[in-house]
Design a protein around this motif. Sequence first.
Motif, PDB file in Angstrom:
ATOM      1  N   ASP A   6       0.795  -1.155   0.101  1.00  0.00           N
ATOM      2  CA  ASP A   6      -0.051  -0.069  -0.024  1.00  0.00           C
ATOM      3  C   ASP A   6       1.032   1.230   0.070  1.00  0.00           C
ATOM      4  OD1 ASP A   6      -2.412  -1.380  -0.226  1.00  0.00           O
ATOM      5  OD2 ASP A   6      -2.933  -1.178   2.133  1.00  0.00           O
ATOM      6  N   ALA A   7       2.077   1.254   0.603  1.00  0.00           N
ATOM      7  CA  ALA A   7       2.757   2.359   0.548  1.00  0.00           C
ATOM      8  C   ALA A   7       3.413   2.718  -0.757  1.00  0.00           C
ATOM      9  CB  ALA A   7       4.132   2.052   1.638  1.00  0.00           C
ATOM     10  N   PHE A   8       3.372   1.755  -1.654  1.00  0.00           N
ATOM     11  CA  PHE A   8       4.038   2.101  -3.007  1.00  0.00           C
ATOM     12  C   PHE A   8       2.606   2.252  -4.074  1.00  0.00           C
ATOM     13  CE2 PHE A   8       7.331  -0.148  -0.692  1.00  0.00           C
ATOM     14  CZ  PHE A   8       8.303   0.497  -1.261  1.00  0.00           C
ATOM     15  N   LYS A   9       1.426   2.326  -3.739  1.00  0.00           N
ATOM     16  CA  LYS A   9       0.211   2.644  -4.620  1.00  0.00           C
ATOM     17  C   LYS A   9       0.574   4.138  -5.201  1.00  0.00           C
ATOM     18  CE  LYS A   9      -3.105  -0.421  -2.939  1.00  0.00           C
ATOM     19  NZ  LYS A   9      -4.479  -0.706  -2.766  1.00  0.00           N
ATOM     20  N   LEU A  10       0.076   4.211  -6.572  1.00  0.00           N
ATOM     21  CA  LEU A  10       0.442   5.285  -7.100  1.00  0.00           C
ATOM     22  C   LEU A  10      -1.123   5.878  -7.747  1.00  0.00           C
ATOM     23  CD1 LEU A  10       3.633   4.678  -9.124  1.00  0.00           C
ATOM     24  CD2 LEU A  10       3.336   6.086  -7.124  1.00  0.00           C
ATOM     25  N   ASP A  11      -2.116   5.398  -7.207  1.00  0.00           N
ATOM     26  CA  ASP A  11      -3.610   5.730  -7.606  1.00  0.00           C
ATOM     27  C   ASP A  11      -3.331   7.284  -7.762  1.00  0.00           C
ATOM     28  OD1 ASP A  11      -4.163   3.164  -7.791  1.00  0.00           O
ATOM     29  OD2 ASP A  11      -5.033   3.164  -5.470  1.00  0.00           O
ATOM     30  N   GLY A  12      -3.957   7.804  -8.797  1.00  0.00           N
ATOM     31  CA  GLY A  12      -4.084   9.293  -8.761  1.00  0.00           C
ATOM     32  C   GLY A  12      -2.934  10.155  -9.122  1.00  0.00           C
ATOM     33  N   LYS A  13      -1.711   9.480  -9.798  1.00  0.00           N
ATOM     34  CA  LYS A  13      -0.731  10.001  -9.967  1.00  0.00           C
ATOM     35  C   LYS A  13      -0.274   9.851 -11.254  1.00  0.00           C
ATOM     36  CE  LYS A  13       0.499  10.826  -5.863  1.00  0.00           C
ATOM     37  NZ  LYS A  13       0.421  11.928  -5.171  1.00  0.00           N
ATOM     38  N   VAL A  14       0.597  10.321 -12.145  1.00  0.00           N
ATOM     39  CA  VAL A  14       0.924  10.316 -13.316  1.00  0.00           C
ATOM     40  C   VAL A  14       2.387   9.956 -13.592  1.00  0.00           C
ATOM     41  CG1 VAL A  14       0.851  11.573 -15.528  1.00  0.00           C
ATOM     42  CG2 VAL A  14      -0.752  11.794 -14.310  1.00  0.00           C
ATOM     43  N   ALA A  15       3.110   9.291 -14.413  1.00  0.00           N
ATOM     44  CA  ALA A  15       4.243   9.157 -14.535  1.00  0.00           C
ATOM     45  C   ALA A  15       4.732   9.422 -15.995  1.00  0.00           C
ATOM     46  CB  ALA A  15       4.505   7.356 -14.158  1.00  0.00           C
ATOM     47  N   ILE A  16       5.810   9.969 -15.969  1.00  0.00           N
ATOM     48  CA  ILE A  16       6.414  10.429 -17.071  1.00  0.00           C
ATOM     49  C   ILE A  16       7.434   9.387 -17.511  1.00  0.00           C
ATOM     50  CG2 ILE A  16       7.525  11.962 -18.690  1.00  0.00           C
ATOM     51  CD1 ILE A  16       6.270  14.210 -17.096  1.00  0.00           C
ATOM     52  N   VAL A  17       7.367   8.443 -18.508  1.00  0.00           N
ATOM     53  CA  VAL A  17       8.490   7.369 -18.539  1.00  0.00           C
ATOM     54  C   VAL A  17       9.045   7.836 -19.973  1.00  0.00           C
ATOM     55  CG1 VAL A  17       8.664   4.750 -18.740  1.00  0.00           C
ATOM     56  CG2 VAL A  17       7.083   5.980 -17.087  1.00  0.00           C
ATOM     57  N   THR A  18      10.505   7.857 -19.987  1.00  0.00           N
ATOM     58  CA  THR A  18      10.911   7.820 -21.298  1.00  0.00           C
ATOM     59  C   THR A  18      11.421   6.725 -21.936  1.00  0.00           C
ATOM     60  OG1 THR A  18      13.341   8.192 -20.183  1.00  0.00           O
ATOM     61  CG2 THR A  18      12.039  10.263 -20.830  1.00  0.00           C
ATOM     62  N   GLY A  19      11.543   6.653 -23.150  1.00  0.00           N
ATOM     63  CA  GLY A  19      11.948   5.259 -23.823  1.00  0.00           C
ATOM     64  C   GLY A  19      10.811   4.207 -23.511  1.00  0.00           C
ATOM     65  N   SER A  20       9.497   4.481 -23.462  1.00  0.00           N
ATOM     66  CA  SER A  20       8.606   3.663 -23.218  1.00  0.00           C
ATOM     67  C   SER A  20       8.298   2.556 -24.164  1.00  0.00           C
ATOM     68  CB  SER A  20       7.344   4.423 -22.793  1.00  0.00           C
ATOM     69  OG  SER A  20       6.869   5.047 -23.640  1.00  0.00           O
ATOM     70  N   GLU A  21       8.777   2.744 -25.397  1.00  0.00           N
ATOM     71  CA  GLU A  21       8.314   1.833 -26.306  1.00  0.00           C
ATOM     72  C   GLU A  21       8.888   0.457 -26.369  1.00  0.00           C
ATOM     73  OE1 GLU A  21      12.046   3.457 -28.108  1.00  0.00           O
ATOM     74  OE2 GLU A  21      10.660   4.312 -27.147  1.00  0.00           O
ATOM     75  N   ARG A  22      10.049   0.298 -25.535  1.00  0.00           N
ATOM     76  CA  ARG A  22      10.510  -0.905 -25.618  1.00  0.00           C
ATOM     77  C   ARG A  22      11.548  -1.297 -24.191  1.00  0.00           C
ATOM     78  NH1 ARG A  22      15.965  -0.652 -27.499  1.00  0.00           N
ATOM     79  NH2 ARG A  22      16.226   1.272 -28.532  1.00  0.00           N
ATOM     80  N   GLY A  23      12.105  -2.319 -23.925  1.00  0.00           N
ATOM     81  CA  GLY A  23      12.825  -2.875 -23.029  1.00  0.00           C
ATOM     82  C   GLY A  23      12.564  -2.166 -21.537  1.00  0.00           C
ATOM     83  N   LEU A  24      13.605  -1.592 -20.938  1.00  0.00           N
ATOM     84  CA  LEU A  24      13.410  -1.187 -19.754  1.00  0.00           C
ATOM     85  C   LEU A  24      12.176  -0.149 -19.317  1.00  0.00           C
ATOM     86  CD1 LEU A  24      16.987  -1.057 -18.203  1.00  0.00           C
ATOM     87  CD2 LEU A  24      15.219  -2.504 -17.475  1.00  0.00           C
ATOM     88  N   GLY A  25      12.095   0.850 -20.480  1.00  0.00           N
ATOM     89  CA  GLY A  25      10.943   1.932 -20.503  1.00  0.00           C
ATOM     90  C   GLY A  25       9.879   1.323 -20.431  1.00  0.00           C
ATOM     91  N   ARG A  26       9.693   0.186 -21.249  1.00  0.00           N
ATOM     92  CA  ARG A  26       8.261  -0.349 -21.368  1.00  0.00           C
ATOM     93  C   ARG A  26       7.898  -1.020 -20.156  1.00  0.00           C
ATOM     94  NH1 ARG A  26       7.677  -4.728 -25.625  1.00  0.00           N
ATOM     95  NH2 ARG A  26       7.209  -2.710 -26.927  1.00  0.00           N
TER      96      ARG A  26
END
Length: 86
Positions: A6-26
């Motif tokens: 529960d301490a790691f829940k991100l409900d209601g948050k937005v994450a900006i993820v670079t390189g999200s098309e593959r590998g670690l980013g995905r």
Amino acid sequence: MSGILDAFKLDGKVAIVTGSERGLGRGMAVALAEAGADILGVTYVDSAPETEAAVKACGKKYTHFKADLTSIEPVEAIVQAAVKTY
């Protein structure tokens, strides 16, 4: 154990993820979506359909933003897109 998770829940948050098309980013985009965050995926390519599908399968939103991150120039536009979209 759920108390710890529960301490790691991100409900209601937005994450900006670079390189999200593959590998670690995905992997990061999907893990953050599993934790409850909507995702703004930043890639150099036009789209990231596999990542988008995986994020949506978690019940979260995925928005794609194309940018060349070899400089910091597009960072402000990326943040503005996240704020406007979410």
